[in-house]
Structure formats: C-alpha cells, structure tokens
Write an enzyme that holds these catalytic residues in place. Structure first.
Site, PDB file in Angstrom:
ATOM      1  N   SER A  21       0.851  -1.190   0.000  1.00  0.00           N
ATOM      2  CA  SER A  21       0.000   0.000   0.000  1.00  0.00           C
ATOM      3  C   SER A  21       0.886   1.239   0.000  1.00  0.00           C
ATOM      4  O   SER A  21       2.082   1.162  -0.319  1.00  0.00           O
ATOM      5  CB  SER A  21      -0.943  -0.022   1.206  1.00  0.00           C
ATOM      6  N   ASN A  22       0.338   2.382   0.334  1.00  0.00           N
ATOM      7  CA  ASN A  22       1.110   3.626   0.361  1.00  0.00           C
ATOM      8  C   ASN A  22       0.530   4.551   1.435  1.00  0.00           C
ATOM      9  O   ASN A  22      -0.436   4.199   2.107  1.00  0.00           O
ATOM     10  CB  ASN A  22       1.105   4.297  -1.020  1.00  0.00           C
ATOM     11  N   ARG A  23       1.126   5.715   1.597  1.00  0.00           N
ATOM     12  CA  ARG A  23       0.809   6.592   2.737  1.00  0.00           C
ATOM     13  C   ARG A  23      -0.329   7.572   2.478  1.00  0.00           C
ATOM     14  O   ARG A  23      -0.524   8.494   3.250  1.00  0.00           O
ATOM     15  CB  ARG A  23       2.057   7.394   3.134  1.00  0.00           C
ATOM     16  N   ALA A  87      -4.373   7.338  -4.618  1.00  0.00           N
ATOM     17  CA  ALA A  87      -3.013   6.862  -4.869  1.00  0.00           C
ATOM     18  C   ALA A  87      -3.118   5.354  -5.107  1.00  0.00           C
ATOM     19  O   ALA A  87      -3.008   4.552  -4.176  1.00  0.00           O
ATOM     20  CB  ALA A  87      -2.120   7.173  -3.681  1.00  0.00           C
TER      21      ALA A  87
END
Ligand code: CTP
Length: 211
Positions: A21-23, A87
């Site tokens: 995943s990402n922030r 995102a």
C-alpha cells in the site's frame, strides 16, 4: 451535475496478513468530494481504506484493491466529472497466497507483481457518452512539478491535472499547495488547508461543467 471521485490508497494483499500500500490519507479526495457536494453536485466517492468517516450527503463506496476501485468507478458512471485523487498501487502481487507466507529467504527473496489497471487512463480514453465531459487527474511530484504534470496530462489523456508538490508533508499532512494544469495554461493555488484548496478547485470544476 454528477461527480465520481476516487480517494485514498489501495491495498493489495500478499497473503492473509500482509499487503502492499502507500501513505495516502485520503484527506484531499474527501475534502474535494465534500466541496463538490457543497457546489450542488451529486457525488459518489470511491474510497480505498482510510480512517476518515463517511461524508454526509455523498454516496460512499468503500473498496480495498485497485481492481475493486476500477469496478466501483464503472458502476458509479456515467457522470459529468471524473476525478482521480486516489493513490492507486501501480502493481499488485501476481498471486495472493491463501496461507501466511513463511519468511524463509527463498519465499521472500522475490515477490512477483503484475500491473494494475490505470483507472484515470482507462476513463480518459473512453469515447462519446462513456467519457465524462471533464476528467481530472492528480499528480504527486517532488521536483520539476509543472513539467512532470504537463507530461502526465498528455500521457493519461485527461483534461486537467492537479499537481501537488509532495516534497514537504503533503501526503498525510493537513495542508497542500497545488498547480492546476489545463489545456490553456496553469493556475497556482497557494499553500493552504486541504479544505480550502478543495473549495477553490470545486468552484473551478463547477464553473467548467456549467460552461
Ligand atoms: N491513477 C489511476 N490508476 C492507477 C494509477 C494512477 O487512476 N493505476 C491516477 C491517480 O489517481 C492520479 C494519477 O493517476 O490521478 C497519478 O498518476 P500516476 O501514474 O500514479 O503517477 P505516478 O505513479 O506518480 O507516475 P510517475 O511515477 O510516472 O510520475
């Protein structure tokens, strides 16, 4: 006027306990969805996993993966405007293990990935009534913001790009600065609370759709 937005990260499972995943916090996408509802849009927000509460007056669709996000966007269309704020993970593990992978060296030395659909590009390239009349993408850049965003607008085939300079704390932070790239030029939105940037963008989007 109908608007469909994506927001937040996507979560791509590796096994029952791990994921890629990402922030992304989802804050900018949620703020824009709320601002568009204030402008009188009927809004559907397709959101990846976030800690943010559902928005009143907005149809919320919660998803986890990029494939689920693509399907939810398709189900929510048609609309006058599509705005891709999420995102989206560009890649996902090519196989999801049904059992927890053991962290021995051979198993974790490589993780085969396959490309996720590019939701923004897919919607941008549709023709006729299947394409919202305004398609907006977001770009997170750390350097040469305007040049990269201009190139991204062409590559994705969208109408506008909202470029964020994420060299500071924009990802996860409460403030943002944005540069709007349109076919006619550029407009700067100076650093402000994400809700303030969202309100300015929503007004600009509503004007464009009404025109
Ligand atoms: N996007 C999408 N689906 C994807 C990937 C991105 O809809 N699978 C959308 C995002 O929501 C955003 C824009 O495309 O509107 C961001 O473009 P992206 O290609 O993700 O930018 P980067 O990954 O930063 O690309 P690059 O590294 O080439 O700058």
């Amino acid at each position: 006027m109908r608007a469909v937005l994506t927001a937040g990260p996507t979560l791509e499972p590796i096994d029952p306990v791990r994921f890629l995943s990402n922030r992304s916090s989802g804050q900018q996408g949620y703020a824009l969805a709320a601002a568009l509802a204030d402008e009188g849009f009927e809004v559907t927000l397709v959101s990846g996993p976030t800690v943010l509460p559902d928005l009143a007056g907005v149809t919320m669709v919660r998803v986890e993966t990029a494939l689920e996000m693509m399907a939810a966007v398709d189900a929510a269309l048609p609309a006058d405007v599509f705005i891709a704020v999420a995102a989206v993970a560009d890649w996902r593990p090519s196989e999801v293990s049904a059992v927890k992978l053991k962290l021995d060296k051979s198993a974790m030395a490589s993780l085969p990935l396959i490309e996720n659909p590019d939701i923004l590009k897919t919607i941008s390239r549709r023709e006729g009534h299947a394409r919202p009349s305004l398609v907006v993408g977001f770009a997170a850049e750390t350097h040469d913001v305007a040049a990269h965003a201009r190139a991204k607008r062409i590559r994705k085939g969208c109408d506008w790009i909202v470029a964020n300079d994420v060299s500071g704390d924009a990802m996860g932070g409460a403030q943002n600065a944005a540069l709007l790239i349109t076919p006619d030029g550029e407009e700067a939105f100076p650093r402000a609370a994400k809700a303030e940037i969202a309100a300015q963008l929503a007004t600009r989007i509503a004007d464009a759709v009404r025109a």
